[in-house]
Write a protein that holds these residues in place. Structure first.
Motif, PDB file in Angstrom:
ATOM      1  N   ARG A  37       0.823  -1.218   0.000  1.00 37.86           N
ATOM      2  CA  ARG A  37       0.000   0.000   0.000  1.00 37.86           C
ATOM      3  C   ARG A  37       0.849   1.257   0.000  1.00 37.86           C
ATOM      4  N   GLU A  59      -3.317  -0.708  -4.089  1.00 38.89           N
ATOM      5  CA  GLU A  59      -4.363  -0.744  -3.083  1.00 38.89           C
ATOM      6  C   GLU A  59      -5.542  -1.495  -3.686  1.00 38.89           C
ATOM      7  N   THR A  61      -8.511  -2.040  -2.902  1.00 42.01           N
ATOM      8  CA  THR A  61      -9.857  -1.473  -2.868  1.00 42.01           C
ATOM      9  C   THR A  61      -9.938  -0.195  -3.689  1.00 42.01           C
ATOM     10  N   ASP A  85      -6.024  -8.229   4.914  1.00 39.90           N
ATOM     11  CA  ASP A  85      -6.262  -7.453   6.136  1.00 39.90           C
ATOM     12  C   ASP A  85      -6.719  -8.418   7.212  1.00 39.90           C
ATOM     13  N   ARG A  86      -6.058  -8.410   8.349  1.00 36.76           N
ATOM     14  CA  ARG A  86      -6.469  -9.303   9.435  1.00 36.76           C
ATOM     15  C   ARG A  86      -7.525  -8.595  10.283  1.00 36.76           C
ATOM     16  N   ASP A  87      -8.759  -8.721   9.831  1.00 35.06           N
ATOM     17  CA  ASP A  87      -9.891  -8.112  10.515  1.00 35.06           C
ATOM     18  C   ASP A  87     -10.415  -9.080  11.571  1.00 35.06           C
ATOM     19  N   ASP A  98     -15.627  -2.643   8.661  1.00 30.75           N
ATOM     20  CA  ASP A  98     -14.340  -3.346   8.598  1.00 30.75           C
ATOM     21  C   ASP A  98     -14.479  -4.634   7.797  1.00 30.75           C
ATOM     22  N   ARG A 101     -14.686  -3.849   3.989  1.00 31.31           N
ATOM     23  CA  ARG A 101     -13.416  -3.465   3.380  1.00 31.31           C
ATOM     24  C   ARG A 101     -12.541  -4.696   3.121  1.00 31.31           C
ATOM     25  N   THR A 102     -12.409  -5.558   4.135  1.00 34.43           N
ATOM     26  CA  THR A 102     -11.559  -6.740   3.977  1.00 34.43           C
ATOM     27  C   THR A 102     -12.123  -7.691   2.930  1.00 34.43           C
ATOM     28  N   MET A 105     -11.578  -6.268  -0.577  1.00 33.60           N
ATOM     29  CA  MET A 105     -10.187  -6.373  -0.999  1.00 33.60           C
ATOM     30  C   MET A 105      -9.856  -7.771  -1.483  1.00 33.60           C
ATOM     31  N   LYS A 106     -10.299  -8.781  -0.723  1.00 32.88           N
ATOM     32  CA  LYS A 106      -9.852 -10.144  -1.003  1.00 32.88           C
ATOM     33  C   LYS A 106     -10.719 -10.866  -2.019  1.00 32.88           C
TER      34      LYS A 106
END
Length: 238
Positions: A37, A59, A61, A85-87, A98, A101-102, A105-106
């Motif tokens: 990022r 990035e 997202t 992202d480790r949410d 949260d 977003r994760t 992204m994945k």
């Protein structure tokens, strides 16, 4: 093949398993673009690997960020998508933003990366996406990542039939010894990780070297497509 003359893009390659995959590819003589990022961090990590590595920002997202990453490339032989992202999210204390977003992204981010790379892929190109065992064996607080990891398998199945001759596979690591997620775990998660180690037939967790070797296999083996390679030292059997 991953070697001299090939170009490997590792999205999420500035740390953890992504960085170890990037290091292994450079050791084989491949040209590697590793992304993060933050551009300065990505460039610094690439510098550690020598002249064959370059750092770039991505990035997952931000669709323009993904587009700009691949627009600046000539050809792409392999993509490894490891970004995560480790949410730590639970249903009891759920944080929808949260989670969104994760998950975005994945899933959508991974798919967009393949979309933007399509014009640059060579005839023998391949993609490896990182899923995770939490889709089957949830970790305390893994509500978000369990969903996202399951989504990766559906995405791989779809892409494998959509983008030939490009091969698309997933790797599903179990709990990996020596990673920050394990070494820096709180007491509750540390107890869970130890219980998972005890579940394996040989009472050992897979290592980063195991994951790297498995990733290279998926990148290189022309007979494997649409597969999910589980690398968990047999944890799923118990």
């Amino acid at each position: 093949m991953v070697g001299a003359g090939s170009h490997v893009v590792v999205v999420g390659g500035t740390k953890g398993l992504g960085y170890e995959v990037a290091r292994a590819c450079v050791a084989r003589g491949a040209r590697v673009t590793l992304t993060g990022r933050d551009l300065a961090t990505a460039q610094a990590r690439a510098k550690e690997l020598g002249d064959l590595a370059g750092g770039a920002v991505c990035e997952l997202t931000d669709w323009n960020s993904i587009r700009e990453l691949f627009a600046g490339m000539d050809t792409v032989d392999h993509i490894v998508l490891t970004a995560l992202d480790r949410d730590f999210n639970t249903i009891a204390d759920f944080r929808p933003d949260d989670c969104a977003r994760t998950t975005l992204m994945k899933t959508v981010g991974y798919a967009t990366a393949v979309h933007e790379a399509l014009p640059k892929f060579t005839a023998d190109a391949s993609v490896v996406m990182f899923s995770g065992l939490s889709m089957w064996r949830p970790v305390p607080g893994s509500t978000t990542i369990s969903m996202a990891n399951a989504g990766i398998i559906g995405l791989v199945n779809s892409l494998a039939v959509e983008v030939p001759p490009v091969r698309v596979n997933a790797i599903t690591p179990g709990v990996v010894a020596g990673t920050a997620a394990v070494d820096d775990a709180d007491d509750v998660r540390a107890d869970w990780f130890e219980a998972m180690r005890q579940r394996t037939p040989a009472k050992r967790l897979p290592t980063a070297d195991d994951i790297v070797a498995s990733t290279l296999f998926l990148l290189e083996c022309p007979g494997v497509n649409g597969a999910n390679l589980v690398v968990d030292a047999g944890m799923h059997l118990a």
